[in-house]
Design a protein around this motif. Structure first.
Motif, PDB file in Angstrom:
ATOM      1  N   PRO A   3      -2.293  -0.775 -11.221  1.00 20.35           N
ATOM      2  CA  PRO A   3      -0.990  -0.123 -11.350  1.00 20.35           C
ATOM      3  C   PRO A   3      -0.932   0.787 -12.563  1.00 20.35           C
ATOM      4  N   THR A   4      -0.152   1.847 -12.435  1.00 17.81           N
ATOM      5  CA  THR A   4       0.022   2.788 -13.532  1.00 17.81           C
ATOM      6  C   THR A   4       1.372   2.581 -14.189  1.00 17.81           C
ATOM      7  N   LYS A   6       3.679   4.714 -14.214  1.00 19.99           N
ATOM      8  CA  LYS A   6       4.699   5.199 -13.276  1.00 19.99           C
ATOM      9  C   LYS A   6       5.067   4.135 -12.250  1.00 19.99           C
ATOM     10  N   ASP A   7       4.082   3.335 -11.825  1.00 21.43           N
ATOM     11  CA  ASP A   7       4.364   2.260 -10.868  1.00 21.43           C
ATOM     12  C   ASP A   7       5.305   1.223 -11.475  1.00 21.43           C
ATOM     13  N   SER A  10       8.788   2.682 -11.578  1.00 20.70           N
ATOM     14  CA  SER A  10       9.413   2.678 -10.254  1.00 20.70           C
ATOM     15  C   SER A  10       9.889   1.278  -9.885  1.00 20.70           C
ATOM     16  N   ARG A  11       9.050   0.264 -10.155  1.00 18.33           N
ATOM     17  CA  ARG A  11       9.423  -1.117  -9.828  1.00 18.33           C
ATOM     18  C   ARG A  11      10.640  -1.567 -10.632  1.00 18.33           C
ATOM     19  N   MET A  46       3.093  -7.015 -11.399  1.00 11.77           N
ATOM     20  CA  MET A  46       2.048  -6.063 -10.991  1.00 11.77           C
ATOM     21  C   MET A  46       0.756  -6.232 -11.791  1.00 11.77           C
ATOM     22  N   TYR A  48      -0.010  -5.607 -14.895  1.00  9.70           N
ATOM     23  CA  TYR A  48      -0.313  -4.334 -15.559  1.00  9.70           C
ATOM     24  C   TYR A  48      -0.900  -4.571 -16.952  1.00  9.70           C
TER      25      TYR A  48
END
Length: 339
Positions: A3-4, A6-7, A10-11, A46, A48
């Motif tokens: 995941p980035t 940006k992900d 968004s989440r 995620m 991350y």
């Protein structure tokens, strides 16, 4: 694909800039507790993990410290590497270890340049620092700290041994000893120079034994006997222990009085030939050399300095007490051995 940022944004239903502020603990960021919880939940869900490389590029500061060494096999070398790693981590840095196989001097230049190519924040250098012209240019103003080196063009961290040498050689002199055998790696180091000057003061003759001979107990005993040395000073407890074991096997009774460098509890030797040790303060050296490294990273334009820690000479009784104290210290637990 991992995941980035940006992900995560968004989440959590927030902007990427807000996630970046959260991750970097930006003091100017203002967000509610509920927003922080959403971002934190998205990161955990995620799985991350921020990119260390990306952070370095953004900040212009690597969070790695290079460590060049020639050996991580022995007890001392491996333990020092481990504790330097932990100490670096305590300051928020990772240790990037580069090994020159068995001190192959021809490879040191390549290793040093390879480390520089990795763009660490600084380098701890435990090898013979003799850079060529191009490497010296790259090192100009770079935070590189020699460990036991003697190149005056670069920062250095070492032990001060003169006082301990004085006490050890005074002990030999009081016992009526006339000739001292000394193990050396090089005739040009401070170890050799300090001992030579101290022996001159006490009218003691000096015999130098290179480590290529000293590490072979049969060759060492032959040289000690042929030279007529009646006292022995070694930078290595292993050399002394192997020599004494060999003499016991060969039933050699006449032994020189011995003093050696002591650092870790694995160095402890209990034998009538031992008269004392020169203690190198291990824990303090790990802490102080890493503090100096961080200081150099934060101030790369600072003056070149040689920082030292004082060693301590201990007689046999004090050595036994010191050894027992180390045995009870959790810091040394990974390398404790039974003697």
């Amino acid at each position: 694909m991992p995941p980035t940022l940006k992900d995560i944004a968004s989440r959590a239903n927030v902007s990427p800039a807000l996630v970046s502020m959260y991750l970097n603990k930006n003091p100017k960021s203002r967000m509610s507790a509920e927003t922080r919880q959403r971002i934190d939940a998205a990161i955990r869900e995620m799985n991350y993990h921020p990119s260390a490389l990306a952070r370095s590029l953004r900040s212009g500061k690597s969070m790695t410290i290079g460590y060049a060494t020639g050996n991580i096999v022995g007890t001392f070398s491996s333990f020092r590497t481990q504790m330097l790693l932990q100490e670096a981590y305590r300051f928020g840095y990772q240790l990037l270890i580069s090994l020159v196989p068995f001190y192959d001097y021809a490879q040191e230049q390549k290793i040093l340049n390879s480390l520089l190519d990795s763009q660490p924040a600084g380098i701890l250098y435990n090898l013979d620092l003799r850079p060529d012209e191009e490497t010296a240019r790259r090192l100009k103003g770079f935070p590189i700290l020699q460990l036991s080196g003697n190149n005056p063009a670069y920062n250095n961290f070492d032990f001060e041994r003169q006082t301990s040498f004085e006490q050890a050689i005074e002990l030999f002199s009081r016992e009526g000893k006339r000739k001292l055998a000394v193990t050396i790696v090089s005739h040009y180091g401070d170890w050799c120079r300090c001992i030579t000057e101290t022996c001159w003061k006490h009218d003691l003759e000096v015999v130098y034994i290179p480590d290529t001979i000293a590490n072979k107990p049969n060759s060492l005993c032959e040289m000690l006997s042929a030279s007529g040395a009646d006292c022995f000073l070694s930078y290595s407890s292993t050399i002394v222990a192997k020599m004494l074991h060999f003499c016991e096997q060969q039933k050699i009774i006449k032994l020189p009085s011995c003093v050696y460098s002591y650092t870790l509890p694995s160095d402890y030797i209990s034998h009538p030939a031992i008269r004392g040790v020169i203690v190198n303060p291990f824990r303090e050296s790990i802490s102080e050399c890493m503090k100096r490294m961080i200081e150099m990273i934060n101030n790369p334009d600072g003056p070149i300095e040689c920082r030292t820690l004082s060693t301590q000479f201990l007689n046999v009784a004090d050595l036994a007490r010191f050894y027992n104290t180390q045995q009870e210290d959790p810091y040394y637990e990974p390398i404790l051995v039974v003697h």
